[in-house]
Design an enzyme around this catalytic site. Sequence first.
Site, PDB file in Angstrom:
ATOM      1  N   HIS A  67      21.962  27.987  -0.106  1.00  0.00           N
ATOM      2  CA  HIS A  67      21.471  29.225  -0.707  1.00  0.00           C
ATOM      3  C   HIS A  67      19.954  29.337  -0.513  1.00  0.00           C
ATOM      4  CE1 HIS A  67      21.254  32.142  -4.264  1.00  0.00           C
ATOM      5  NE2 HIS A  67      19.988  31.778  -4.086  1.00  0.00           N
ATOM      6  N   GLU A  68      19.252  28.251  -0.856  1.00  0.00           N
ATOM      7  CA  GLU A  68      17.792  28.267  -0.738  1.00  0.00           C
ATOM      8  C   GLU A  68      17.339  28.339   0.715  1.00  0.00           C
ATOM      9  OE1 GLU A  68      15.728  28.729  -3.172  1.00  0.00           O
ATOM     10  OE2 GLU A  68      17.399  28.691  -4.582  1.00  0.00           O
ATOM     11  N   HIS A  71      17.271  31.870   1.941  1.00  0.00           N
ATOM     12  CA  HIS A  71      16.012  32.553   1.585  1.00  0.00           C
ATOM     13  C   HIS A  71      14.905  32.161   2.562  1.00  0.00           C
ATOM     14  CE1 HIS A  71      17.316  34.209  -2.219  1.00  0.00           C
ATOM     15  NE2 HIS A  71      17.522  33.040  -2.785  1.00  0.00           N
TER      16      HIS A  71
HETATM   17 ZN   LIG Z   1      18.220  32.616  -4.697  1.00  0.00          ZN
END
Ligand SMILES: [Zn+2]
Length: 376
Positions: A67-68, A71
């Site tokens: 998830h990170e 980003h």
């Molecule tokens: Zn996030």
Amino acid sequence: MFGTSWRVGRIAGIEVRVDSSWVVIALLITYSMYLQVSQVYQDISAGEAVWIGVLATVLFFGSVLVHELAHAVVAQARGIRVQDITLFLFGGATRAKVESRGPGDEFLIALVGPLTSGLLAGLFGIVTGLGRDVLSRPLAGTFGYLAWTNLLLAGFNLVPGFPLDGGRLLRAALWRATGSLARATRVASMAGQGVGWLLVAAGVAWLLAGDLAGGIWFAFIGWFLVQAARSSYQDLQLQQLLRGVEAEAVMASDLVRIPPELSLQEAVDDYFMRYDHSGFPVEEGGRTIGLLTLRGVRRVPREQWPTRRVRDHMVPLNEQVVVAPEARMDGVVGKLQDGQANRVLVVEDGEVVGIITPSDLTRWLRRWQALDSSAR
Ligand SMILES: [Zn+2]
């Protein structure tokens, strides 16, 4: 905001760090998975239950990391430098300077996180479905659990409270609508604090209803969100204040210069013990040639101080982080945070005219606050 964190590796050029809180959470998750698996599947051996607990924890944190990374990768693709990713508690934080780029980039970078978690949920769901006949029942169940967890992660992150991803989406939309980052951040962080307090209230209600663990979790997450929302707004205020200030106004200019031929013992006795500085410019023939720091001196064993020279233990000027007197302080603070030097030299026409350390900045802010409050 974070305690100690350790560097665990580098993925796609981005430093990945793990916060110390993570160890406790990892053990907790492993243990609770172990308990759950051994309760649901009576015929499972203790060894297999432990193994599944560990696997679930690794895949859970892997999911947060992916998830990170989503980003971070999108940020870098948009030309925004990413400092690092830190995994903490049960979540993560990607440090990137998105603010400077505009609402479009921020929207995209925020959105890709929950999308990725949604995608992972789908993948784990498919593995669960396909693996029903191949995998053991506890293993298939664990993948199903991970699908739900990722869906929950996507959902929670979409809650419109800054600094959650949903709050970032809200901020980007408000930023575009109003044209003001400050106003957008204020509203989004108020929403973040509102959501945080709601979670605290829900946690307390849950606690009163008798669910101790669930209640404490919710209250804790809510409290954490309130703090995070508050401090992100304060950070932005500070940044905006510093944008209007030049390095010259903050730097310590009462520099005490030290000759290169001095022994380290003399440097300690006559300089470090006498003045409130942790670094001294070393001067030869009217020019600064380096910087002697307390850290540099400490690296030399104490009994060698009388025989070692300042010249051999100073850091050369060209290895220092240097800014001009008229550099904006918001950029200087970025350099202070980036580098491991913890110090920025202010240089004019090749000569050191000042030094800025975090404590110089703190002192300046304290003076500014005192003046600001007396002016009101
Ligand atoms: Zn996030």
